[in-house]
Write a protein that holds these residues in place. Sequence first.
Motif, mmCIF file in Angstrom:
data_model
loop_
_atom_site.group_PDB
_atom_site.id
_atom_site.type_symbol
_atom_site.label_atom_id
_atom_site.label_comp_id
_atom_site.label_asym_id
_atom_site.label_seq_id
_atom_site.Cartn_x
_atom_site.Cartn_y
_atom_site.Cartn_z
ATOM 1 N N UNK A 250 0.829 -1.205 0.000
ATOM 2 C CA UNK A 250 0.000 0.000 0.000
ATOM 3 C C UNK A 250 0.863 1.254 0.000
ATOM 4 N N UNK A 251 1.940 1.245 0.798
ATOM 5 C CA UNK A 251 2.813 2.417 0.887
ATOM 6 C C UNK A 251 3.712 2.534 -0.338
ATOM 7 N N UNK A 252 4.211 1.394 -0.818
ATOM 8 C CA UNK A 252 5.154 1.402 -1.942
ATOM 9 C C UNK A 252 4.503 1.845 -3.249
ATOM 10 N N UNK A 253 3.213 1.549 -3.411
ATOM 11 C CA UNK A 253 2.531 1.886 -4.670
ATOM 12 C C UNK A 253 2.650 3.380 -5.001
ATOM 13 N N UNK A 254 2.275 4.293 -4.070
ATOM 14 C CA UNK A 254 2.438 5.714 -4.412
ATOM 15 C C UNK A 254 3.885 6.197 -4.306
ATOM 16 N N UNK A 255 4.638 5.658 -3.324
ATOM 17 C CA UNK A 255 6.016 6.132 -3.124
ATOM 18 C C UNK A 255 6.873 5.888 -4.360
ATOM 19 N N UNK A 256 6.707 4.718 -4.992
ATOM 20 C CA UNK A 256 7.492 4.410 -6.189
ATOM 21 C C UNK A 256 7.173 5.383 -7.323
ATOM 22 N N UNK A 257 5.915 5.849 -7.385
ATOM 23 C CA UNK A 257 5.541 6.807 -8.429
ATOM 24 C C UNK A 257 6.021 8.210 -8.078
ATOM 25 N N UNK A 258 5.867 8.597 -6.805
ATOM 26 C CA UNK A 258 6.294 9.934 -6.386
ATOM 27 C C UNK A 258 7.800 10.105 -6.569
ATOM 28 N N UNK A 259 8.545 9.038 -6.282
ATOM 29 C CA UNK A 259 10.013 9.106 -6.385
ATOM 30 C C UNK A 259 10.524 8.844 -7.789
ATOM 31 N N UNK A 260 9.622 8.591 -8.723
ATOM 32 C CA UNK A 260 10.048 8.303 -10.095
ATOM 33 C C UNK A 260 10.754 6.969 -10.232
ATOM 34 N N UNK A 261 10.420 6.015 -9.336
ATOM 35 C CA UNK A 261 11.019 4.692 -9.386
ATOM 36 C C UNK A 261 12.305 4.556 -8.596
ATOM 37 N N UNK A 262 12.790 5.645 -7.996
ATOM 38 C CA UNK A 262 14.030 5.587 -7.215
ATOM 39 C C UNK A 262 13.844 4.767 -5.933
ATOM 40 N N UNK A 263 12.646 4.819 -5.376
ATOM 41 C CA UNK A 263 12.319 4.025 -4.191
ATOM 42 C C UNK A 263 11.278 2.985 -4.599
ATOM 43 N N UNK A 264 11.651 1.717 -4.531
ATOM 44 C CA UNK A 264 10.736 0.638 -4.903
ATOM 45 C C UNK A 264 11.090 -0.595 -4.063
ATOM 46 N N UNK A 265 10.317 -0.813 -3.000
ATOM 47 C CA UNK A 265 10.603 -1.885 -2.050
ATOM 48 C C UNK A 265 10.626 -3.245 -2.731
ATOM 49 N N UNK A 266 9.741 -3.438 -3.701
ATOM 50 C CA UNK A 266 9.625 -4.749 -4.347
ATOM 51 C C UNK A 266 10.290 -4.785 -5.719
ATOM 52 N N UNK A 267 11.180 -3.850 -5.961
ATOM 53 C CA UNK A 267 11.862 -3.797 -7.241
ATOM 54 C C UNK A 267 12.676 -5.048 -7.533
ATOM 55 N N UNK A 268 13.183 -5.687 -6.475
ATOM 56 C CA UNK A 268 14.005 -6.893 -6.676
ATOM 57 C C UNK A 268 13.191 -8.066 -7.216
ATOM 58 N N UNK A 269 11.838 -7.961 -7.158
ATOM 59 C CA UNK A 269 10.985 -9.022 -7.676
ATOM 60 C C UNK A 269 10.660 -8.823 -9.156
#
Length: 601
Positions: A250-269
């Motif tokens: 829930x938190x990562x969904x908007x954060x990844x967009x706000x940060x332009x993909x710089x912050x993505x908790x599940x990026x390793x998947x």
Amino acid sequence: MSQNSTDQFFKSNVLGHPSGLFVLFFTEMWERFSFYGMRSLLIMFFTASLADGGWEWSRETASALFGSYVGLVYLSTMLGGYFADKVIGFRWAVILGAFLMTLGHAAMAVETHFSIYLGLVLLVFGNGFFKPNMVSIISEMYKDRPEKKDGAYTLFYMGVNAGAFFGILLCGYLGEKVGWGYGFGLAGIFMFFGMIQFWLSQRIFGDIGLKPNKESKAKIAASDDDKRNPFSSWQLVVIAVSVVLGLLWVINAPVSKISGGKIDVFGFLGSNGNSTAILTALGLFIILLIYRFTQYSKITREKLMAVTFFAFIVIFFWAIFEQSPNSLTIFAKDYTNRVLEGSWSTTYLVVNSLMTILPLAIITWLMLKMFRQTFNSYAVANIILSLSFVIIWSIAIWILIKDYYTAGVLSLSDSTLDLLKIDKVATPLTEVPATWFSTLNSLFIISLAPLFSKWWESKYNPRATVKYGIGMLFLGLGMACVAIGASGIEPGAKTASVSMIWLILVYLFHTMGELCISPVGLSYVSKLVPARMIAFMFGVWYLAVAIGMKSAGIFGENIDKIADEHGLSYFFWLLTIISVSMALFSILMSPIIKKLMHGVR
């Protein structure tokens, strides 16, 4: 007679219901005033240009944060329900929640990036403590009068929507026309009034909602014939994993967009990391839920299965209904002709005046009827409530005067304009605020709630599943209206001038659908769930609502993509098909769910 018996609360009554219900009515009204008032501005604030005081976000990013915010608001009710049940009691949970929300709105009024995010966090936790425990108090108050619960919850829902109506009307107007901070700040002022009123009136609830102790826990246990099933270690681990994955998603969904993909908790998947995480969380939760069902007695298990069915339908209802502050607000702002001239301008001014004054007069009348029953015992609380009504009447009249002056209907001297803090205009203009359409939902509920309440108490009261089916059909009919209205908008178009009538019809049909589903859903939870699980199960119910809210944000994120490729009408037709499909499913399931409910209506 027991101190907590139903008869005790019905000795002092208003409209056939305990006076305490109306204390909760007004407390909830101010909380909903603050919640919906702020929420109506959120998408518009995020997407407004920097010159207009906004953050100039894309609709996709704004919808992502909006969906996560409202989803977390309802997820937090599980935490609030647990602490109320086990630690602080319903009353302290309500007061703590109201206090946190007051601070949250105050922070948002500052309008810095830090204060906005801080305010949203405080509002999430505040709602979590406040919301599930208000309905828990009602459940206890009516525990010996189950036949009155549907009517009580519907009246309570009228208070919810009275607050939503005035919150959207006043906070929305100030935010759009005066300044975002004024809209956010006004929401906090009335949340503060609601907290003080509840604190000073809480003796009216007897022993309901006090901090739990050994004696009260023993009474609840003695009234519950079902065996207790504490969570084992492996179940707690599954819950922990599901909760962590769900919250991070829930938190990562908007954060990844706000940060332009710089912050993505599940990026390793990989590119589908977010989807993988949430599907894993849901899968684990469903497995645990099925296992837990097998541990209860047959009757309790089947009643809990019925609650789960209703929760499943509720997910789809809120995912579509909550397009109001999202895609429907976008439709109102960019695709609807909101500038009125001539007789249409006059008609709007008159209708808007009646919409403002009449509901406020009705709610004031209810307040006076409550005063007759409670003033001698709770004078200070009633005076505080009166003060809040003086303020809201003053702001409402100021807005109406400003609108009549801006439209050129009313002439004001320069000194009067200065006194009323109204800017002078050279060209008369009547422009309907985009947030105004959202008030129609609450207005229709205030008007229709008594009729639906009488329907549920009559011999024509339909089965639960039929109510849900009717509600989803109304929802689909509303979406079909806006789909028809948008049929002339070309794919990729960024503006249009669609008639306002389509949005008015949407909110009328959606309101009738809401009255069939939302208030009676709370009633069914209270009737079907054992007493010792009531607050927690309200939390589980709000978990389903949270999923629906986040899904609403996901729909909103994709509106531009779908509109650019297929047209805006296509987007709304998709929502229509989903609504009608769930309506038919609910009605077809009626015989099965009736058996699972074991006579509960």
